[in-house]
Design an enzyme around this catalytic site. Structure first.
Site, mmCIF file in Angstrom:
data_model
loop_
_atom_site.group_PDB
_atom_site.id
_atom_site.type_symbol
_atom_site.label_atom_id
_atom_site.label_comp_id
_atom_site.label_asym_id
_atom_site.label_seq_id
_atom_site.Cartn_x
_atom_site.Cartn_y
_atom_site.Cartn_z
ATOM 1 N N HIS A 1 0.848 -1.223 0.000
ATOM 2 C CA HIS A 1 0.000 0.000 0.000
ATOM 3 C C HIS A 1 0.864 1.247 0.000
ATOM 4 O O HIS A 1 0.955 1.911 1.013
ATOM 5 C CB HIS A 1 -0.905 -0.006 1.228
ATOM 6 C CG HIS A 1 -2.076 0.906 1.128
ATOM 7 N ND1 HIS A 1 -2.047 2.220 1.550
ATOM 8 C CD2 HIS A 1 -3.332 0.711 0.667
ATOM 9 C CE1 HIS A 1 -3.230 2.777 1.375
ATOM 10 N NE2 HIS A 1 -4.023 1.875 0.835
ATOM 11 N N ILE B 1 1.688 4.855 1.390
ATOM 12 C CA ILE B 1 0.717 5.678 2.118
ATOM 13 C C ILE B 1 0.082 4.786 3.190
ATOM 14 O O ILE B 1 -0.355 3.670 2.895
ATOM 15 C CB ILE B 1 -0.385 6.208 1.172
ATOM 16 C CG1 ILE B 1 0.220 7.121 0.105
ATOM 17 C CG2 ILE B 1 -1.462 6.950 1.963
ATOM 18 C CD1 ILE B 1 -0.766 7.540 -0.974
ATOM 19 N N VAL C 1 -7.847 3.310 7.093
ATOM 20 C CA VAL C 1 -8.506 2.466 8.084
ATOM 21 C C VAL C 1 -7.574 2.188 9.272
ATOM 22 O O VAL C 1 -8.034 2.049 10.408
ATOM 23 C CB VAL C 1 -9.030 1.163 7.437
ATOM 24 C CG1 VAL C 1 -7.892 0.264 7.004
ATOM 25 C CG2 VAL C 1 -9.989 0.439 8.350
ATOM 26 N N GLU D 1 -8.023 2.963 13.182
ATOM 27 C CA GLU D 1 -7.702 1.942 14.184
ATOM 28 C C GLU D 1 -6.789 2.523 15.267
ATOM 29 O O GLU D 1 -6.973 2.225 16.450
ATOM 30 C CB GLU D 1 -7.037 0.731 13.526
ATOM 31 C CG GLU D 1 -6.525 -0.317 14.491
ATOM 32 C CD GLU D 1 -7.592 -1.042 15.307
ATOM 33 O OE1 GLU D 1 -7.248 -1.559 16.394
ATOM 34 O OE2 GLU D 1 -8.754 -1.113 14.880
#
Length: 179
Positions: free
Chosen positions: A70, A76, A80, A84
């Protein structure tokens, strides 16, 4: 006012005035949160006001496992995971007040109004600020914001509840136990 009432008032005032722990290092965090590498997203607590608010830090490094996918060419931090981190900071604040926390888990029951303002990249330090909006014995509503260099990168309202550790283990059909 009778003598016993005066003593109780003095004891309450002394308790309120006594300094409580307002910062935590990783060792303190590991004693409270059940999360472990690679999913523990809080490195330090720099401010804690019991039952009201917490300020925590997350150092974002290129060695984070999620950066492998990612995105390999432009890493980046997934939004989500920033949410969290907000939830973990809030959970840490709330679990400090739960005497039997080893028997319980704090799980997500909702995420509202999540907004992502800027990307978080390796080398950034997240400053996570969470304020308690409502708190009952087994459930809470928390408002969180994450900052990098003083600029908001994410904000969200999260709701959570305490459940016994055995409830929902291994079951996909228990509402609210997915987190």
């Amino acid at each position: 006012m009778d003598q016993n009432s005066g003593m109780a008032d003095e004891a309450s005032a002394a308790e309120a005035a006594s300094p409580s722990k307002t910062a935590m290092d990783i060792g303190d965090i590991l004693k409270i949160l059940p999360h472990r590498y690679p999913f523990l997203l809080i490195d330090r607590v720099i401010e804690l006001v019991r039952m009201k608010s917490i300020v925590a830090l997350k150092n974002v490094t290129i060695t984070e496992p999620f950066f492998q996918g990612h995105f390999p060419e432009k890493p980046i931090m997934p939004g989500v995971l920033i949410v969290e981190a907000i939830a973990q900071a809030g959970g840490l604040l709330l679990l400090t007040e739960v005497p039997n926390r080893d028997e319980l888990l704090m799980v997500f029951t909702g995420i509202e109004k999540a907004r992502f303002r800027r990307p978080v990249v390796p080398g950034d330090q997240l400053r996570i600020e969470v304020v308690v909006r409502a708190w009952r014995r087994t459930a809470a509503r928390l408002e969180g914001k994450a900052y990098v260099e003083g600029k908001v990168v994410c904000e969200a309202i999260v709701t959570c509840r305490l459940v016994p550790r055995g409830v929902g283990a291994g079951r996909a059909d228990s509402a609210g136990d997915e987190a």
